[in-house]
Motif scaffolding. Sequence first.
Motif, PDB file in Angstrom:
ATOM      1  N   UNK A 151       0.775  -1.227   0.000  1.00 60.04           N
ATOM      2  CA  UNK A 151       0.000   0.000   0.000  1.00 60.04           C
ATOM      3  C   UNK A 151       0.811   1.284   0.000  1.00 60.04           C
ATOM      4  N   UNK A 152       0.432   2.186  -0.899  1.00 63.08           N
ATOM      5  CA  UNK A 152       1.087   3.489  -1.008  1.00 63.08           C
ATOM      6  C   UNK A 152       0.165   4.574  -0.453  1.00 63.08           C
ATOM      7  N   UNK A 153       0.794   5.627   0.094  1.00 64.62           N
ATOM      8  CA  UNK A 153       0.090   6.811   0.580  1.00 64.62           C
ATOM      9  C   UNK A 153       0.771   8.030  -0.015  1.00 64.62           C
ATOM     10  N   UNK A 154      -0.025   8.925  -0.596  1.00 65.33           N
ATOM     11  CA  UNK A 154       0.477  10.179  -1.150  1.00 65.33           C
ATOM     12  C   UNK A 154       0.082  11.308  -0.195  1.00 65.33           C
ATOM     13  N   UNK A 155       1.069  12.071   0.243  1.00 62.29           N
ATOM     14  CA  UNK A 155       0.833  13.208   1.139  1.00 62.29           C
ATOM     15  C   UNK A 155       1.117  14.486   0.362  1.00 62.29           C
ATOM     16  N   UNK A 156       0.075  15.273   0.092  1.00 63.60           N
ATOM     17  CA  UNK A 156       0.225  16.512  -0.668  1.00 63.60           C
ATOM     18  C   UNK A 156       0.638  17.663   0.248  1.00 63.60           C
ATOM     19  N   UNK A 157       1.013  18.784  -0.379  1.00 59.79           N
ATOM     20  CA  UNK A 157       1.505  19.924   0.399  1.00 59.79           C
ATOM     21  C   UNK A 157       0.415  20.581   1.236  1.00 59.79           C
ATOM     22  N   UNK A 158      -0.857  20.370   0.879  1.00 57.75           N
ATOM     23  CA  UNK A 158      -1.952  20.978   1.640  1.00 57.75           C
ATOM     24  C   UNK A 158      -2.530  20.034   2.684  1.00 57.75           C
ATOM     25  N   UNK A 159      -1.876  18.917   2.933  1.00 52.01           N
ATOM     26  CA  UNK A 159      -2.398  17.904   3.845  1.00 52.01           C
ATOM     27  C   UNK A 159      -2.273  18.339   5.296  1.00 52.01           C
ATOM     28  N   UNK A 160      -3.117  17.754   6.139  1.00 48.62           N
ATOM     29  CA  UNK A 160      -2.965  17.846   7.592  1.00 48.62           C
ATOM     30  C   UNK A 160      -1.858  16.865   7.975  1.00 48.62           C
TER      31      UNK A 160
ATOM     32  N   UNK B 194       2.841   0.883   3.384  1.00 55.02           N
ATOM     33  CA  UNK B 194       4.225   0.447   3.168  1.00 55.02           C
ATOM     34  C   UNK B 194       5.052   1.549   2.517  1.00 55.02           C
ATOM     35  N   UNK B 195       4.493   2.197   1.481  1.00 57.09           N
ATOM     36  CA  UNK B 195       5.244   3.216   0.739  1.00 57.09           C
ATOM     37  C   UNK B 195       4.568   4.582   0.934  1.00 57.09           C
ATOM     38  N   UNK B 196       5.324   5.554   1.444  1.00 57.70           N
ATOM     39  CA  UNK B 196       4.790   6.905   1.651  1.00 57.70           C
ATOM     40  C   UNK B 196       5.519   7.867   0.722  1.00 57.70           C
ATOM     41  N   UNK B 197       4.750   8.628  -0.040  1.00 57.30           N
ATOM     42  CA  UNK B 197       5.289   9.618  -0.970  1.00 57.30           C
ATOM     43  C   UNK B 197       4.812  10.989  -0.529  1.00 57.30           C
ATOM     44  N   UNK B 198       5.765  11.897  -0.231  1.00 57.67           N
ATOM     45  CA  UNK B 198       5.448  13.193   0.368  1.00 57.67           C
ATOM     46  C   UNK B 198       5.936  14.317  -0.535  1.00 57.67           C
ATOM     47  N   UNK B 199       5.100  15.328  -0.733  1.00 56.96           N
ATOM     48  CA  UNK B 199       5.498  16.471  -1.552  1.00 56.96           C
ATOM     49  C   UNK B 199       6.748  17.125  -0.960  1.00 56.96           C
ATOM     50  N   UNK B 200       7.676  17.466  -1.835  1.00 57.26           N
ATOM     51  CA  UNK B 200       8.994  17.934  -1.424  1.00 57.26           C
ATOM     52  C   UNK B 200       8.940  19.054  -0.395  1.00 57.26           C
ATOM     53  N   UNK B 201       8.027  19.992  -0.541  1.00 56.54           N
ATOM     54  CA  UNK B 201       8.012  21.175   0.334  1.00 56.54           C
ATOM     55  C   UNK B 201       7.626  20.849   1.769  1.00 56.54           C
ATOM     56  N   UNK B 202       6.954  19.710   2.002  1.00 51.42           N
ATOM     57  CA  UNK B 202       6.551  19.354   3.369  1.00 51.42           C
ATOM     58  C   UNK B 202       7.199  18.054   3.825  1.00 51.42           C
ATOM     59  N   UNK B 203       8.128  17.517   3.033  1.00 48.83           N
ATOM     60  CA  UNK B 203       8.703  16.207   3.339  1.00 48.83           C
ATOM     61  C   UNK B 203       9.450  16.202   4.666  1.00 48.83           C
ATOM     62  N   UNK B 204      10.239  17.231   4.926  1.00 49.66           N
ATOM     63  CA  UNK B 204      11.022  17.257   6.165  1.00 49.66           C
ATOM     64  C   UNK B 204      10.115  17.331   7.380  1.00 49.66           C
ATOM     65  N   UNK B 205       9.117  18.204   7.323  1.00 57.12           N
ATOM     66  CA  UNK B 205       8.205  18.354   8.453  1.00 57.12           C
ATOM     67  C   UNK B 205       7.400  17.078   8.679  1.00 57.12           C
ATOM     68  N   UNK B 206       6.894  16.490   7.615  1.00 56.39           N
ATOM     69  CA  UNK B 206       6.108  15.267   7.759  1.00 56.39           C
ATOM     70  C   UNK B 206       6.957  14.141   8.336  1.00 56.39           C
ATOM     71  N   UNK B 207       8.157  13.963   7.817  1.00 55.83           N
ATOM     72  CA  UNK B 207       9.015  12.865   8.260  1.00 55.83           C
ATOM     73  C   UNK B 207       9.344  12.995   9.738  1.00 55.83           C
TER      74      UNK B 207
END
Length: 484
Positions: A263-272, A296-309
């Motif tokens: 399972x993949x999850x996409x996290x956009x820049x406007x996400x909570x 299993x696989x998380x894909x995060x928009x570059x601009x929020x990747x550091x904060x999300x991680x």
Amino acid sequence: MKTEKILSPFDGRVIGEMPVSDAAEVESAIVRSQAAFQKMRKLPRFVRADILLKAAELLKERREEFVTTIAGEAGKPLYDARGEVSRAIFNLTNAAAEARRFGGEEVPLDMDAGVFEYQTTDSQGRPIALADLDSEALNRMRRRIGISRRFPIGPILAISPFNFPLNLVVHKVAPAIAVGNSVVLKPAPQTPLTSVLLQRLLRDAGLPDGALEILHCSVPLAESMVRDERFAMVSFTGSAKVGWHIKDIAGRKKVALELGGNGAVVVAEDADLDLAAARCVRGGVVYGGQYCIGVQRILVQQSVAEAFTAKLIERVRACKVGDPMQEGVDVGPVIDQGSALRIQGWIDEAVAAGAVMLHGGPRVGAVIQPTVLTNTAKGMKVEDEEVFGPVLTVNSYDSFEEAIARAGDSKYGLQGGMFTNDLRRAFQAIEDWDVGGLMVNDVPIYRIDNMPFGGWKESGFGREGTKYAMEEMSDIKHLVINYA
């Protein structure tokens, strides 16, 4: 009769003993199931519904016995085992409701003038043009009714996995009972005890003898049942490799396959981001990540990747790892030592190939520490295959189109998740991403048990969810009546 000890995957203690079925006992069970089907198919809807409703009531009363058995033999944390029992209660209750209303439909037969003209003849059998028909003749032509009805198809062979030893069994057994079939169940070899409790419960609820048979048997005997033409259908949940093998050897019978995923999850820049991080941890590492629809696989928009991680790692660190029989534990063992060695090997291979471990730790027996990897890529097993363990990969993306392409670039297509407040993206994703279910502002682990559930590609075919499974486990007879 020979018995086999069922052991805790956490500490190896004996949870119980299970009789081992030989060829003679398999044959007897099939014969009993055939006889029970002749009773089940004739039971009125309300009787089948009342059995299922009574079973749900009994499960509420016996909840803790089921919880401790599930936690013991599957290594499932207590609160997760309680959730599984609650879902099974709903499943039985919903199957009772569906049993009362499941039926057929009227099929209109007066939809096309050309067909009427073709079907209409005079007393000599010669065609009559539509323009030459009087109003009474037209009315007579209208007086045909088509009734499509669904009927049970016969004994069902159900093969279930270890990770939900109650609810994924109920997903097969309850719809079969609701529609009027009998079931022979082969539970996972690691977790058969919960199935025995369910069988007793259903008998106490009034299910006829033989309508649910349980066989704890060898793989060759299970394969002989898959080939056996006395079964009308095989319903299997488990690995893709085994599932497609079952399809190859099943012959002419119906086959429903609910197989694996990554399972993949996409996290956009406007996400909570707080919600996304919390749900990814719940869907990815709790219960050792042993969900076919787990994250299993998380894909995060570059601009929020550091904060999300950072938020993700914080929540992974907060997970309590240990004995699943203790309150408050989030992550217990995976199902056995062999699985733990495989998962750890995949982690080590990924790191050796360039992945970076952001969180993890040494394996202890069958307990894999919740692990977060980044800089993973196609070709690594943690990206391409189904880990079925507490392992998350986190990588960034630039454009939304890139994210959806990467999420869908998998041989699996069970369920996916995405976090965004832009509904246009949600509709774009469901068109371009081939998965059986897409969860917006949630993770792929989200499942309400009456939903249509199943996958695309190597994740199988057919659908579970009570009504949808009942359709799979029945077939149509069409009745046409001319009452002119």
